[in-house]
Design a protein around this motif. Structure first.
Motif, PDB file in Angstrom:
ATOM      1  N   HIS A  11       0.835  -1.207   0.000  1.00 56.63           N
ATOM      2  CA  HIS A  11       0.000   0.000   0.000  1.00 56.63           C
ATOM      3  C   HIS A  11       0.866   1.252   0.000  1.00 56.63           C
ATOM      4  O   HIS A  11       0.596   2.208  -0.735  1.00 56.63           O
ATOM      5  CB  HIS A  11      -0.924  -0.004   1.221  1.00 56.63           C
ATOM      6  N   SER A  12       1.910   1.250   0.817  1.00 54.48           N
ATOM      7  CA  SER A  12       2.778   2.429   0.886  1.00 54.48           C
ATOM      8  C   SER A  12       3.550   2.648  -0.409  1.00 54.48           C
ATOM      9  O   SER A  12       3.859   3.785  -0.780  1.00 54.48           O
ATOM     10  CB  SER A  12       3.758   2.295   2.067  1.00 54.48           C
ATOM     11  N   LEU A  13       3.831   1.563  -1.130  1.00 57.97           N
ATOM     12  CA  LEU A  13       4.548   1.674  -2.397  1.00 57.97           C
ATOM     13  C   LEU A  13       3.607   1.948  -3.570  1.00 57.97           C
ATOM     14  O   LEU A  13       4.054   2.278  -4.666  1.00 57.97           O
ATOM     15  CB  LEU A  13       5.328   0.387  -2.674  1.00 57.97           C
ATOM     16  N   GLY A  14       2.315   1.783  -3.327  1.00 57.71           N
ATOM     17  CA  GLY A  14       1.352   2.015  -4.397  1.00 57.71           C
ATOM     18  C   GLY A  14       1.131   0.821  -5.303  1.00 57.71           C
ATOM     19  O   GLY A  14       0.693   0.982  -6.445  1.00 57.71           O
ATOM     20  N   ILE A  15       1.413  -0.376  -4.802  1.00 54.12           N
ATOM     21  CA  ILE A  15       1.192  -1.594  -5.585  1.00 54.12           C
ATOM     22  C   ILE A  15      -0.202  -2.118  -5.259  1.00 54.12           C
ATOM     23  O   ILE A  15      -0.467  -2.543  -4.144  1.00 54.12           O
ATOM     24  CB  ILE A  15       2.241  -2.668  -5.259  1.00 54.12           C
ATOM     25  N   SER A  16      -1.092  -2.072  -6.226  1.00 57.48           N
ATOM     26  CA  SER A  16      -2.467  -2.483  -5.981  1.00 57.48           C
ATOM     27  C   SER A  16      -2.932  -3.462  -7.051  1.00 57.48           C
ATOM     28  O   SER A  16      -2.271  -3.644  -8.077  1.00 57.48           O
ATOM     29  CB  SER A  16      -3.393  -1.267  -5.966  1.00 57.48           C
ATOM     30  N   GLN A  17      -4.065  -4.087  -6.810  1.00 58.39           N
ATOM     31  CA  GLN A  17      -4.647  -5.004  -7.773  1.00 58.39           C
ATOM     32  C   GLN A  17      -5.257  -4.220  -8.930  1.00 58.39           C
ATOM     33  O   GLN A  17      -5.993  -3.260  -8.719  1.00 58.39           O
ATOM     34  CB  GLN A  17      -5.726  -5.854  -7.094  1.00 58.39           C
ATOM     35  N   VAL A  18      -4.932  -4.608 -10.159  1.00 58.19           N
ATOM     36  CA  VAL A  18      -5.484  -3.946 -11.343  1.00 58.19           C
ATOM     37  C   VAL A  18      -6.768  -4.669 -11.740  1.00 58.19           C
ATOM     38  O   VAL A  18      -6.745  -5.858 -12.036  1.00 58.19           O
ATOM     39  CB  VAL A  18      -4.472  -3.971 -12.506  1.00 58.19           C
TER      40      VAL A  18
ATOM     41  N   ALA B 109       1.144   5.454 -10.356  1.00 57.01           N
ATOM     42  CA  ALA B 109       2.571   5.788 -10.343  1.00 57.01           C
ATOM     43  C   ALA B 109       3.396   4.521 -10.123  1.00 57.01           C
ATOM     44  O   ALA B 109       3.035   3.650  -9.336  1.00 57.01           O
ATOM     45  CB  ALA B 109       2.841   6.805  -9.241  1.00 57.01           C
ATOM     46  N   ILE B 110       4.489   4.416 -10.850  1.00 60.64           N
ATOM     47  CA  ILE B 110       5.378   3.259 -10.692  1.00 60.64           C
ATOM     48  C   ILE B 110       6.236   3.498  -9.455  1.00 60.64           C
ATOM     49  O   ILE B 110       6.906   4.526  -9.344  1.00 60.64           O
ATOM     50  CB  ILE B 110       6.266   3.077 -11.935  1.00 60.64           C
ATOM     51  N   PRO B 111       6.222   2.583  -8.489  1.00 58.51           N
ATOM     52  CA  PRO B 111       6.968   2.795  -7.247  1.00 58.51           C
ATOM     53  C   PRO B 111       8.471   2.803  -7.465  1.00 58.51           C
ATOM     54  O   PRO B 111       8.984   2.169  -8.388  1.00 58.51           O
ATOM     55  CB  PRO B 111       6.542   1.612  -6.372  1.00 58.51           C
ATOM     56  N   ALA B 112       9.146   3.529  -6.615  1.00 56.93           N
ATOM     57  CA  ALA B 112      10.613   3.544  -6.612  1.00 56.93           C
ATOM     58  C   ALA B 112      11.080   2.663  -5.462  1.00 56.93           C
ATOM     59  O   ALA B 112      10.884   2.998  -4.289  1.00 56.93           O
ATOM     60  CB  ALA B 112      11.131   4.965  -6.442  1.00 56.93           C
ATOM     61  N   PHE B 113      11.646   1.533  -5.775  1.00 56.46           N
ATOM     62  CA  PHE B 113      12.139   0.613  -4.749  1.00 56.46           C
ATOM     63  C   PHE B 113      13.521   1.085  -4.313  1.00 56.46           C
ATOM     64  O   PHE B 113      14.473   1.064  -5.097  1.00 56.46           O
ATOM     65  CB  PHE B 113      12.187  -0.807  -5.298  1.00 56.46           C
ATOM     66  N   THR B 114      13.633   1.509  -3.070  1.00 61.28           N
ATOM     67  CA  THR B 114      14.847   2.171  -2.605  1.00 61.28           C
ATOM     68  C   THR B 114      15.803   1.255  -1.848  1.00 61.28           C
ATOM     69  O   THR B 114      16.859   1.685  -1.416  1.00 61.28           O
ATOM     70  CB  THR B 114      14.482   3.356  -1.701  1.00 61.28           C
ATOM     71  N   SER B 115      15.428   0.004  -1.675  1.00 59.63           N
ATOM     72  CA  SER B 115      16.302  -0.925  -0.955  1.00 59.63           C
ATOM     73  C   SER B 115      16.152  -2.314  -1.545  1.00 59.63           C
ATOM     74  O   SER B 115      15.184  -2.611  -2.258  1.00 59.63           O
ATOM     75  CB  SER B 115      15.960  -0.959   0.537  1.00 59.63           C
ATOM     76  N   ALA B 116      17.111  -3.170  -1.232  1.00 60.19           N
ATOM     77  CA  ALA B 116      17.058  -4.552  -1.718  1.00 60.19           C
ATOM     78  C   ALA B 116      15.824  -5.261  -1.179  1.00 60.19           C
ATOM     79  O   ALA B 116      15.162  -6.017  -1.902  1.00 60.19           O
ATOM     80  CB  ALA B 116      18.326  -5.294  -1.300  1.00 60.19           C
ATOM     81  N   PHE B 117      15.487  -4.996   0.089  1.00 61.89           N
ATOM     82  CA  PHE B 117      14.307  -5.639   0.668  1.00 61.89           C
ATOM     83  C   PHE B 117      13.037  -5.192  -0.047  1.00 61.89           C
ATOM     84  O   PHE B 117      12.158  -6.013  -0.330  1.00 61.89           O
ATOM     85  CB  PHE B 117      14.197  -5.322   2.162  1.00 61.89           C
ATOM     86  N   GLN B 118      12.925  -3.903  -0.337  1.00 65.05           N
ATOM     87  CA  GLN B 118      11.738  -3.415  -1.026  1.00 65.05           C
ATOM     88  C   GLN B 118      11.599  -4.049  -2.403  1.00 65.05           C
ATOM     89  O   GLN B 118      10.493  -4.388  -2.830  1.00 65.05           O
ATOM     90  CB  GLN B 118      11.780  -1.889  -1.148  1.00 65.05           C
ATOM     91  N   ARG B 119      12.705  -4.222  -3.110  1.00 65.92           N
ATOM     92  CA  ARG B 119      12.629  -4.843  -4.428  1.00 65.92           C
ATOM     93  C   ARG B 119      12.198  -6.307  -4.319  1.00 65.92           C
ATOM     94  O   ARG B 119      11.394  -6.791  -5.133  1.00 65.92           O
ATOM     95  CB  ARG B 119      13.979  -4.737  -5.141  1.00 65.92           C
ATOM     96  N   ARG B 120      12.725  -7.015  -3.317  1.00 65.70           N
ATOM     97  CA  ARG B 120      12.375  -8.426  -3.174  1.00 65.70           C
ATOM     98  C   ARG B 120      10.926  -8.589  -2.696  1.00 65.70           C
ATOM     99  O   ARG B 120      10.186  -9.434  -3.223  1.00 65.70           O
ATOM    100  CB  ARG B 120      13.344  -9.095  -2.203  1.00 65.70           C
TER     101      ARG B 120
END
Length: 229
Positions: A107-114, A191-202
């Protein structure tokens, strides 16, 4: 091991016929991969429950070539298989096995169900359904691209998944052109999220792939019915 919504699945399984219940018990006591596949199916089923049922009587009037439907169905199955494999790798390598526990981060990254409302509304139209399917695929392609550098082990699988999602989007685009429909290039779903850490990307890999799988389940339901003779 990828947990998904196992408790939800077990609750449903208790209400099924005895024969299926025995099969479920056998799966639960066999290999971790079979258990994971079951859990992933239940996770997608839970997401799908929130979507409106497809009005099949309306869907049957869509003038889509059978060759297109068969090709699209095959592409969906290929992407789903790759998505399952990617989730298994993220679970085994980084112990990220519970997408529902990452919901707050998503939710904080803006990843939602399309959603695919145009494919399940009471005013089902060819142009609207295919346009929304195409835009959703482009959105997921962008999300997967944002996961670049996720890890040395996982990156090849993410790249392959992104490529196949892009190819499916091209299939939709070409079919709409063949039908003489002008497909508007609209902004992505969000908006496409910006993953700022390795954990966020994984963690993002788990969330994006799980969301994509649910999206494809909706597309698969449409295609499966339309492919029926």
């Amino acid at each position: 091991m990828y947990k998904g919504t196992l408790r939800l699945g077990l609750h449903r399984a208790q209400n099924l016929q005895p024969r299926f219940s025995r099969t479920l018990v056998e799966l639960l006591t066999q290999s971790p991969m079979k258990l994971m596949a079951l859990q992933l199916l239940l996770w997608h089923s839970a997401l799908w429950m929130g979507q409106e049922a497809i009005p099949l009587s309306l869907a049957s009037s869509l003038p889509l070539p059978r060759s297109f439907l068969l090709k699209s169905s095959e592409q969906v199955r290929k992407i789903q298989a790759e998505g399952t494999e990617l989730l298994e790798m993220l679970c085994a390598t980084y112990k990220l096995c519970h997408p529902e526990e990452l919901a707050l981060l998503g939710h904080s990254l803006g990843i939602s169900q399309v959603p695919l409302h145009s494919c399940s509304s009471q005013a089902l139209q060819l142009e609207g359904c295919l346009s929304q399917l195409h835009r959703g695929l482009i959105f997921y392609q962008s999300l997967l691209q944002a996961l670049a550098g996720i890890s040395t082990e996982i990156s090849p699988s993410v790249d392959m998944l992104q490529l196949d999602v892009a190819n499916f989007a091209i299939t939709i685009w070409q079919q709409m052109e063949d039908l003489g429909v002008v497909l508007e290039v609209k902004p992505t779903q969000g908006a496409i999220p910006a993953f700022t850490s390795a954990f966020q990307r994984r963690a993002g890999g788990v969330l994006v792939t799980s969301s994509l799988q649910s999206f494809l389940e909706q597309a698969h339901q449409v295609l499966s019915y339309l492919t029926e003779p």
